[in-house]
Design an enzyme around this catalytic site. Sequence first.
Site, mmCIF file in Angstrom:
data_model
loop_
_atom_site.group_PDB
_atom_site.id
_atom_site.type_symbol
_atom_site.label_atom_id
_atom_site.label_comp_id
_atom_site.label_asym_id
_atom_site.label_seq_id
_atom_site.Cartn_x
_atom_site.Cartn_y
_atom_site.Cartn_z
ATOM 1 N N HIS A 1 0.426 -1.478 -0.093
ATOM 2 C CA HIS A 1 -0.042 0.080 0.064
ATOM 3 C C HIS A 1 1.265 1.062 -0.332
ATOM 4 O O HIS A 1 1.487 1.092 0.714
ATOM 5 C CB HIS A 1 -1.019 0.393 1.262
ATOM 6 C CG HIS A 1 -2.010 0.866 1.655
ATOM 7 N ND1 HIS A 1 -2.717 1.287 0.514
ATOM 8 C CD2 HIS A 1 -1.546 2.334 2.123
ATOM 9 C CE1 HIS A 1 -3.286 2.374 0.507
ATOM 10 N NE2 HIS A 1 -2.813 3.271 1.619
ATOM 11 N N ASP B 1 -15.685 2.556 7.527
ATOM 12 C CA ASP B 1 -14.693 3.238 6.835
ATOM 13 C C ASP B 1 -15.079 4.316 5.492
ATOM 14 O O ASP B 1 -14.726 5.568 5.429
ATOM 15 C CB ASP B 1 -13.510 3.090 6.600
ATOM 16 C CG ASP B 1 -12.177 3.241 5.611
ATOM 17 O OD1 ASP B 1 -11.649 4.579 6.466
ATOM 18 O OD2 ASP B 1 -11.566 3.096 4.319
ATOM 19 N N ARG C 1 -14.956 12.601 6.154
ATOM 20 C CA ARG C 1 -13.007 13.355 7.134
ATOM 21 C C ARG C 1 -13.168 13.966 6.098
ATOM 22 O O ARG C 1 -12.773 14.933 6.100
ATOM 23 C CB ARG C 1 -12.558 12.144 6.852
ATOM 24 C CG ARG C 1 -12.439 11.003 8.816
ATOM 25 C CD ARG C 1 -11.971 10.610 8.755
ATOM 26 N NE ARG C 1 -10.482 11.230 7.777
ATOM 27 C CZ ARG C 1 -9.657 9.522 8.121
ATOM 28 N NH1 ARG C 1 -9.557 8.542 7.143
ATOM 29 N NH2 ARG C 1 -8.516 9.811 7.638
ATOM 30 N N SER D 1 -7.946 3.844 9.038
ATOM 31 C CA SER D 1 -9.062 3.786 8.139
ATOM 32 C C SER D 1 -7.898 2.398 6.417
ATOM 33 O O SER D 1 -8.017 1.680 6.120
ATOM 34 C CB SER D 1 -8.724 5.111 7.409
ATOM 35 O OG SER D 1 -9.156 4.926 5.831
ATOM 36 N N LYS E 1 -8.940 -1.912 5.856
ATOM 37 C CA LYS E 1 -8.836 -2.139 4.298
ATOM 38 C C LYS E 1 -7.788 -3.442 4.202
ATOM 39 O O LYS E 1 -8.579 -4.638 3.798
ATOM 40 C CB LYS E 1 -9.236 -1.001 3.562
ATOM 41 C CG LYS E 1 -9.986 -0.033 3.864
ATOM 42 C CD LYS E 1 -10.012 0.778 2.806
ATOM 43 C CE LYS E 1 -8.958 2.254 3.572
ATOM 44 N NZ LYS E 1 -9.364 3.539 2.824
HETATM 45 N N1 URA Z 1 -6.180 6.858 2.304
HETATM 46 C C1 URA Z 1 -7.051 5.546 3.153
HETATM 47 O O1 URA Z 1 -7.907 5.322 2.521
HETATM 48 N N2 URA Z 1 -7.526 6.407 4.448
HETATM 49 C C2 URA Z 1 -7.079 7.593 4.718
HETATM 50 O O2 URA Z 1 -7.593 8.246 5.604
HETATM 51 C C3 URA Z 1 -6.051 8.496 4.013
HETATM 52 C C4 URA Z 1 -5.549 8.005 2.901
#
Ligand code: URA
Length: 431
Positions: A86, A165, A172, A187, A191
């Site tokens: 990621h 999320d 947000r 967040s 995932k």
């Molecule tokens: N990417 C995400 O998936 N969540 C965040 O809060 C910031 C970047």
Amino acid sequence: MTEPFDAVDLIVRKRDGGALETDQIAWLVDAFTRGAVADEQMSAWAMAVLLRGMDRREIRDLTLAMIDSGERMSFAGLGRPTVDKHSTGGVGDKITLPLAPLVASFGVAVPQLSGRGLGHTGGTLDKLEAIPGWRADLTPDAMRDQLREIGAVICAAGAGLAPADKRLYALRDITGTVESIPLIASSIMSKKIAEGTGALLLDVKFGSGAFMQRFEQAEELARTMVDLGTDAGVMTVALLTGMSVPLGLAVGNAVEVTESVEVLAGGGPSDVVELTVAIAREMLALAGLPDADPEAALADGRAMDTWRRMIAAQGGDPDAPLPAPAETEVVRAAADGVLVGVEAKAVGVASWRLGAGRARQGEPVQAAAGILLHAKPGDTVRAGQVLATLQTDEAARIPRALAALQGAHRMAPPGTAYTPEPLIAARIPAV
Ligand code: URA
């Protein structure tokens, strides 16, 4: 239904600097997902978290609560180790494209659930959709089959993964509460953990083109995510990498696919190759192959073979010409000198304004939009030399893109010595 807690009490507790208990966090996330906690209450709580922070236990509880809001995937039984990567996002960051087939060419499964771009950082799926016929949406069964047979898959995350999320992130985004380390870390990791990967490599970026401008912030985010992965039994390593200058020479959609294919063919810009190889080495070590040689797989065509199979399996034609832009414009150097900076954020915004990205969820993007850079920091340039080519399908977009690029190329007098920052600034090992 009688609720065990009152959202206002939990908001006030966090507002006043307290820590929420595990059952309070679990309830808050569940009640928000059910609609029993209102959007404005969740937004107020997110602001309280942004201002007051969370301790490690609270961050872990929040992550687990968001995972529990949806389904968990599992890649057990594939007969291959799984490793995911990621990136926290940057300008010209196309590393996933060459990386997934490169690592998969060693027999490792790389499930890349990716997103679309929002704002100035591009989206991996938007880039790949420049390839005629390529589809981002796969059923879980099709994804597993592709992982078993080819090893690499890059596709859209299903709506069932950490839905809390998704809703919280949307709030947000419109309430000034994105830039909170506990909220970003939970967040991203909710995932990744829900996706069921065995190991995870995080590329945490810092600099003008990144979420985190300062190294220290990025380091704290990386440590928080490595801790979360470790606590959840996912072996997690982070690299901290610079994002003050765009990665490579191409920023946009089709142009980034073309540059990725150059890397897979054994060429490509040195910074893209360096980062792809470094991340591949980390992922292969996490998969139990510490001696694997990713450079050899780029040089001898193994990674390219896997790319072609990966693209074809998702309906894409790896040999099809990519869309070309209807309009182009160039930016030239005003004087002789040494290029000492190319502002990543400015290039990202310019590419976005040319049509490579979207301002609202769901908007279409232009496959051919983007920017080609012709010089990188350290290069000596002459007055009038082309520094960048802007590409778009709509000429009306060019003036605002040019405005974004004003001052993005920083020049120093001829002969000025230039020392590049290291691309990989630090490594945070699994704990
Ligand atoms: N990417 C995400 O998936 N969540 C965040 O809060 C910031 C970047």
